[in-house]
Design a protein around this motif. Structure first.
Motif, PDB file in Angstrom:
ATOM      1  N   VAL A 157       0.847  -1.196   0.000  1.00  0.00           N
ATOM      2  CA  VAL A 157       0.000   0.000   0.000  1.00  0.00           C
ATOM      3  C   VAL A 157       0.882   1.245   0.000  1.00  0.00           C
ATOM      4  CG1 VAL A 157      -1.952  -1.108   1.132  1.00  0.00           C
ATOM      5  CG2 VAL A 157      -0.151  -0.102   2.520  1.00  0.00           C
ATOM      6  N   PRO A 158       0.405   2.321  -0.650  1.00  0.00           N
ATOM      7  CA  PRO A 158       1.200   3.558  -0.709  1.00  0.00           C
ATOM      8  C   PRO A 158       1.377   4.183   0.669  1.00  0.00           C
ATOM      9  CG  PRO A 158      -0.610   3.585  -2.308  1.00  0.00           C
ATOM     10  CD  PRO A 158      -0.860   2.440  -1.385  1.00  0.00           C
ATOM     11  N   LEU A 159       2.471   4.898   0.808  1.00  0.00           N
ATOM     12  CA  LEU A 159       2.834   5.583   2.046  1.00  0.00           C
ATOM     13  C   LEU A 159       3.353   6.965   1.673  1.00  0.00           C
ATOM     14  CD1 LEU A 159       3.540   5.033   5.221  1.00  0.00           C
ATOM     15  CD2 LEU A 159       5.852   4.698   4.374  1.00  0.00           C
ATOM     16  N   ASP A 160       3.000   7.963   2.437  1.00  0.00           N
ATOM     17  CA  ASP A 160       3.522   9.307   2.214  1.00  0.00           C
ATOM     18  C   ASP A 160       3.912   9.899   3.552  1.00  0.00           C
ATOM     19  OD1 ASP A 160       4.307  11.577   0.868  1.00  0.00           O
ATOM     20  OD2 ASP A 160       2.436  11.788  -0.252  1.00  0.00           O
ATOM     21  N   PHE A 161       4.300  11.160   3.567  1.00  0.00           N
ATOM     22  CA  PHE A 161       4.715  11.821   4.797  1.00  0.00           C
ATOM     23  C   PHE A 161       4.039  13.177   4.900  1.00  0.00           C
ATOM     24  CE2 PHE A 161       8.164   9.095   3.342  1.00  0.00           C
ATOM     25  CZ  PHE A 161       8.255   8.233   4.423  1.00  0.00           C
ATOM     26  N   ASN A 162       3.682  13.544   6.120  1.00  0.00           N
ATOM     27  CA  ASN A 162       3.104  14.872   6.301  1.00  0.00           C
ATOM     28  C   ASN A 162       4.216  15.907   6.464  1.00  0.00           C
ATOM     29  OD1 ASN A 162       4.017  14.587   8.950  1.00  0.00           O
ATOM     30  ND2 ASN A 162       1.969  14.280   9.818  1.00  0.00           N
ATOM     31  N   GLY A 163       3.829  17.117   6.817  1.00  0.00           N
ATOM     32  CA  GLY A 163       4.788  18.209   6.836  1.00  0.00           C
ATOM     33  C   GLY A 163       5.889  18.102   7.857  1.00  0.00           C
ATOM     34  N   VAL A 164       5.742  17.221   8.852  1.00  0.00           N
ATOM     35  CA  VAL A 164       6.788  17.062   9.863  1.00  0.00           C
ATOM     36  C   VAL A 164       7.451  15.694   9.765  1.00  0.00           C
ATOM     37  CG1 VAL A 164       5.791  18.746  11.449  1.00  0.00           C
ATOM     38  CG2 VAL A 164       5.091  16.344  11.595  1.00  0.00           C
TER      39      VAL A 164
ATOM     40  N   LYS B  53       8.486   4.726  -0.014  1.00  0.00           N
ATOM     41  CA  LYS B  53       7.138   5.190   0.289  1.00  0.00           C
ATOM     42  C   LYS B  53       6.066   4.119   0.052  1.00  0.00           C
ATOM     43  CE  LYS B  53       7.908  10.154  -0.408  1.00  0.00           C
ATOM     44  NZ  LYS B  53       7.421  11.381  -1.088  1.00  0.00           N
ATOM     45  N   TYR B  54       6.237   3.007   0.714  1.00  0.00           N
ATOM     46  CA  TYR B  54       5.173   2.008   0.706  1.00  0.00           C
ATOM     47  C   TYR B  54       5.268   1.169   1.976  1.00  0.00           C
ATOM     48  CZ  TYR B  54       8.567  -1.584  -0.835  1.00  0.00           C
ATOM     49  OH  TYR B  54       9.640  -2.453  -0.928  1.00  0.00           O
ATOM     50  N   ALA B  55       4.147   0.502   2.281  1.00  0.00           N
ATOM     51  CA  ALA B  55       4.112  -0.434   3.390  1.00  0.00           C
ATOM     52  C   ALA B  55       3.592  -1.772   2.873  1.00  0.00           C
ATOM     53  CB  ALA B  55       3.215   0.082   4.510  1.00  0.00           C
ATOM     54  N   VAL B  56       4.040  -2.855   3.492  1.00  0.00           N
ATOM     55  CA  VAL B  56       3.569  -4.189   3.152  1.00  0.00           C
ATOM     56  C   VAL B  56       2.800  -4.721   4.352  1.00  0.00           C
ATOM     57  CG1 VAL B  56       4.190  -6.524   2.459  1.00  0.00           C
ATOM     58  CG2 VAL B  56       5.527  -4.576   1.610  1.00  0.00           C
ATOM     59  N   VAL B  57       1.529  -5.061   4.113  1.00  0.00           N
ATOM     60  CA  VAL B  57       0.621  -5.491   5.172  1.00  0.00           C
ATOM     61  C   VAL B  57       0.255  -6.956   4.948  1.00  0.00           C
ATOM     62  CG1 VAL B  57      -1.614  -5.089   6.253  1.00  0.00           C
ATOM     63  CG2 VAL B  57      -0.313  -3.154   5.320  1.00  0.00           C
ATOM     64  N   GLU B  58       0.451  -7.785   5.957  1.00  0.00           N
ATOM     65  CA  GLU B  58       0.062  -9.193   5.845  1.00  0.00           C
ATOM     66  C   GLU B  58      -0.156  -9.793   7.224  1.00  0.00           C
ATOM     67  OE1 GLU B  58       3.119 -11.677   4.153  1.00  0.00           O
ATOM     68  OE2 GLU B  58       4.709 -10.413   4.967  1.00  0.00           O
ATOM     69  N   ALA B  59      -0.798 -10.952   7.239  1.00  0.00           N
ATOM     70  CA  ALA B  59      -0.972 -11.682   8.495  1.00  0.00           C
ATOM     71  C   ALA B  59       0.377 -12.207   8.957  1.00  0.00           C
ATOM     72  CB  ALA B  59      -1.953 -12.834   8.299  1.00  0.00           C
ATOM     73  N   SER B  60       0.573 -12.218  10.255  1.00  0.00           N
ATOM     74  CA  SER B  60       1.811 -12.748  10.825  1.00  0.00           C
ATOM     75  C   SER B  60       1.839 -14.265  10.712  1.00  0.00           C
ATOM     76  CB  SER B  60       1.931 -12.329  12.284  1.00  0.00           C
ATOM     77  OG  SER B  60       3.082 -12.878  12.880  1.00  0.00           O
ATOM     78  N   GLN B  61       3.028 -14.788  10.429  1.00  0.00           N
ATOM     79  CA  GLN B  61       3.254 -16.234  10.376  1.00  0.00           C
ATOM     80  C   GLN B  61       4.385 -16.582  11.349  1.00  0.00           C
ATOM     81  OE1 GLN B  61       1.251 -18.187   8.678  1.00  0.00           O
ATOM     82  NE2 GLN B  61       0.177 -16.503   7.644  1.00  0.00           N
TER      83      GLN B  61
END
Length: 432
Positions: free
Chosen positions: A162-169, A287-295
């Motif tokens: 999933v996409p990831l970005d950053f705010n002003g700080v 700028k992305y994250a990987v999301v999945e169930a833990s194994q």
């Protein structure tokens, strides 16, 4: 019991602003030093437990009840939270002195909250009718969450990028849809719960409880919070139904410097009660994250734990243990006051700094440590001019510092709480 003051003390992003030179971080590959090869000396048994120095605690005089609490702590550190809560419940009920009774209940409630066992929390209050400080009272939350249908987490069928970005700080932000309404949320391991601003809660049809609780923040201020349950929360392909949230007045989630300049406005925070369910990789550089169930992991050291808040076990060159709050919602890494008991006082100075959290900004006098090297998995983190953050109310173990997003910006963080696993991997700068 777990203080509500700390349960949401980290329920909004933390901004640390220096009045002078900022800290500098150098990262180099080097294996982590073994934790506490020789037990440190502590003035009391409780002090050893507060520093999660289980070896030192085992070598000290203690009552049978104190040994039971230490054993339950070790179970929790080993990922056996259900066994730990059962042992603590028995110890609490059988305790004959006020300190042991208070300590066992505090840890018991912390672990029950970490497991979202709201009915069991209410059961603890039912068995203990003593006066409760409003900042310690979790019933306004537990009553709402216990009356809701059970939370249901539906993991992606496969790893979801999933996409990831950053705010002003510089804090990581992701798009989250609540009841079908999407906003940018701060991705914040330091927030105990998912947080909605009051404006956004109304927009997406989330009804807050009419009873407020008092919560501490990352500074000395307190804010009113209201429990609410979102019918659905979606992040990429991750879907959570009947998700417990906290609603905070929108004005408390606007960060202003000197009361004039708006640094950041927050509509929502994706908190620890989501992240702790996942195997999550946050790639700051790309700028992305990987999301999945833990194994299940084979032979992975357990260096990530929650005895009141999510902490990473770091070490110095001598193997001394440092327990750092893992807080991707903090813009900088900082030291806690407890860490000053573990390092040399040579060259310490004081600087004026500002800290911001829910409720506003505050000025404080920070201690500046000229240099300190800490180790995590395969890296040495060399800090220069690292400052302390103000001493906030907290529960569980002593906090030696806060591991913030400035550290994360150097590479990839892996957060796999079901396996008690945290890792960092440094990446070369883009274009190298």
């Amino acid at each position: 019991m777990k203080r509500l003051a700390s349960f949401l003390a980290w329920a909004a992003a933390t901004l640390l602003i220096s009045g002078c030179a900022s800290s500098k971080l150098t990262i180099r590959p080097e294996a982590q030093k073994p934790l506490s090869p020789q037990p440190r000396r502590y003035s009391t048994f409780w002090d050893a437990l507060d520093n999660v120095d289980m070896a030192a605690a085992r070598g000290m005089d203690a009552t049978a009840a104190q040994r039971n609490i230490a054993a339950a702590m070790q179970m929790a550190l080993d990922g056996k939270a259900d066994e730990a809560t059962a042992a603590l419940h028995d110890t609490w009920l059988a305790a004959t002195d006020s300190t042991t009774r208070h300590r066992s209940r505090e840890l018991l409630e912390s672990l029950l909250m970490e497991r979202s066992r709201w009915n069991d929390i209410l059961g603890v209050y039912a068995k203990d009718t003593g006066a409760v400080d409003p900042e310690d009272d979790s019933r306004p939350l537990a009553n709402v969450y216990a009356a809701s249908p059970p939370e249901e987490v539906r993991f992606p069928a496969a790893a979801d990028t999933v996409p990831l970005d950053f705010n002003g700080v510089g804090l990581p932000v992701v798009e989250v849809a609540v009841n079908g309404h999407a906003k940018s949320f701060v991705l914040d391991t330091g927030a105990a719960l998912t947080v909605l601003s009051s404006d956004f809660a109304r927009e997406c049809g989330v009804t807050a409880s009419d009873k407020s609780a008092v919560a501490g923040t990352s500074n000395t201020k307190t804010v009113a919070i209201q429990a609410a349950v979102a019918d659905s929360v979606r992040w990429g392909k991750l879907l959570i139904l009947h998700h417990p949230t906290a609603v905070i007045e929108s004005s408390h989630l606007r960060f202003r410097l000197f009361g004039l300049f708006t640094l950041m406005k927050i509509d929502g925070i994706l908190g620890w009660n989501v992240i702790r369910e996942l195997n999550l990789k946050i790639n700051y550089r790309d700028k992305y994250a990987v999301v999945e169930a833990s194994q299940p992991r084979e032979s992975s050291p357990r260096n990530l734990f929650d005895l009141g808040e999510p902490m990473v076990a770091l070490s110095d060159s001598q193997g001394t243990r440092f327990n750092f709050l893992l807080d991707t919602g903090a813009n900088v890494t900082s030291l806690g006051q407890n860490s000053l008991n573990k390092i040399s006082n040579k060259g310490l100075t004081h600087r004026t700094s500002f800290v911001g959290g829910a409720g506003g900004m505050e000025k404080f006098k920070a201690v500046v440590v000229p240099e300190i090297t800490l180790y995590t998995n395969d890296y040495a983190l060399e800090f220069r001019n690292l400052r302390t953050s103000p001493e906030a109310k907290q529960s569980g173990v002593h906090r030696d510092g806060v591991l913030g997003s400035d550290f994360g910006h150097r590479g990839v963080l892996t957060i796999d709480y079901p396996n008690g696993y945290f890792a960092f991997e440094e990446l070369p700068k883009s274009g190298h």
